[in-house]
Motif scaffolding. Structure first.
Motif, short mmCIF file in Angstrom:
data_model
loop_
_atom_site.label_atom_id
_atom_site.label_comp_id
_atom_site.label_asym_id
_atom_site.label_seq_id
_atom_site.Cartn_x
_atom_site.Cartn_y
_atom_site.Cartn_z
N ASN A 67 0.98 -1.23 -0.03
CA ASN A 67 -0.15 0.02 0.12
C ASN A 67 1.03 1.17 -0.06
O ASN A 67 0.47 2.57 -0.51
CB ASN A 67 -0.87 -0.02 1.11
N ALA A 68 1.96 1.11 0.59
CA ALA A 68 2.88 2.17 0.75
C ALA A 68 3.38 2.67 -0.65
O ALA A 68 3.40 3.62 -1.14
CB ALA A 68 4.06 1.92 1.63
N HIS A 69 3.84 1.64 -1.14
CA HIS A 69 4.20 1.99 -2.76
C HIS A 69 3.16 2.45 -3.63
O HIS A 69 3.50 3.52 -4.19
CB HIS A 69 4.83 0.62 -3.48
N ASP A 70 2.17 2.07 -3.70
CA ASP A 70 0.54 2.52 -4.35
C ASP A 70 0.43 3.75 -3.98
O ASP A 70 0.13 4.56 -4.86
CB ASP A 70 -0.53 1.52 -4.19
N PHE A 71 0.49 4.24 -2.76
CA PHE A 71 0.16 5.39 -2.20
C PHE A 71 1.32 6.48 -2.72
O PHE A 71 0.86 7.51 -3.46
CB PHE A 71 0.32 5.52 -0.52
N LEU A 72 2.58 6.07 -2.60
CA LEU A 72 3.45 6.98 -3.16
C LEU A 72 3.58 7.26 -4.79
O LEU A 72 3.48 8.13 -5.22
CB LEU A 72 4.92 6.47 -2.82
N SER A 73 3.20 6.17 -5.61
CA SER A 73 3.08 6.12 -6.79
C SER A 73 1.88 6.83 -7.30
O SER A 73 1.80 7.37 -8.65
CB SER A 73 3.12 4.66 -7.67
N HIS A 74 0.89 7.08 -6.32
CA HIS A 74 -0.24 8.02 -6.93
C HIS A 74 -0.20 9.26 -6.16
O HIS A 74 -1.41 10.18 -6.18
CB HIS A 74 -1.50 7.35 -6.23
N GLY A 75 1.16 9.76 -6.08
CA GLY A 75 1.35 11.31 -5.36
C GLY A 75 1.21 11.44 -3.89
O GLY A 75 1.44 12.41 -3.54
N GLY A 76 0.74 10.34 -3.09
CA GLY A 76 0.84 10.78 -1.92
C GLY A 76 -0.02 11.58 -1.19
O GLY A 76 -1.07 11.93 -1.51
N PHE A 77 0.36 12.50 -0.21
CA PHE A 77 -0.40 13.33 0.45
C PHE A 77 -0.63 14.74 -0.33
O PHE A 77 -1.33 15.29 -0.38
CB PHE A 77 0.29 13.84 1.71
N THR A 78 0.41 14.89 -1.18
CA THR A 78 0.34 16.13 -2.15
C THR A 78 -0.65 15.86 -2.97
O THR A 78 -1.52 16.77 -3.21
CB THR A 78 1.75 16.21 -2.74
N ALA A 79 -0.91 14.57 -3.60
CA ALA A 79 -2.01 14.49 -4.48
C ALA A 79 -3.36 14.57 -3.99
O ALA A 79 -4.34 15.10 -4.23
CB ALA A 79 -1.97 12.89 -5.07
N GLN A 80 -3.40 13.90 -2.71
CA GLN A 80 -4.55 14.03 -1.99
C GLN A 80 -5.09 15.60 -1.56
O GLN A 80 -6.20 16.01 -1.87
CB GLN A 80 -4.46 13.42 -0.49
#
Length: 86
Positions: free
Chosen positions: A25-38
């Motif tokens: 999930n950490a990799h997926d979260f990072l690859s989708h932009g993480g907190f910045t994307a949210q």
């Protein structure tokens, strides 16, 4: 907090150490932009809300004006919060 989000697992290691299991999930979260994307998605959604409210204004001017002010205040507060974290 990262444990609660399912991003990693904290494991005690011997007497004074720690081992961290990093989850997929950490990799997926990072690859989708993480907190910045949210944060960016939240800002875009607030902007969209403001535009939608402007379209409704002719039919319900008083209610839309109140909602527009609330959304604008949220957007302003969010902008200040994000700037503080940077």
């Amino acid at each position: 907090q990262f444990e609660e989000m399912g991003l990693l697992k904290n494991k005690p290691y011997f007497d004074d150490g720690v081992a961290l299991d990093i989850k997929v999930n950490a990799h997926d979260f990072l690859s989708h932009g993480g907190f910045t994307a949210q944060e960016e998605l939240l800002q875009k959604n607030i902007q969209k809300l403001l535009l939608e409210l402007e379209n409704l204004k002719p039919s319900m001017p008083e209610k839309v004006s109140t909602l527009t002010n609330i959304a604008a205040n949220i957007a302003t507060a969010l902008g200040l919060f994000i700037q503080k974290r940077s």
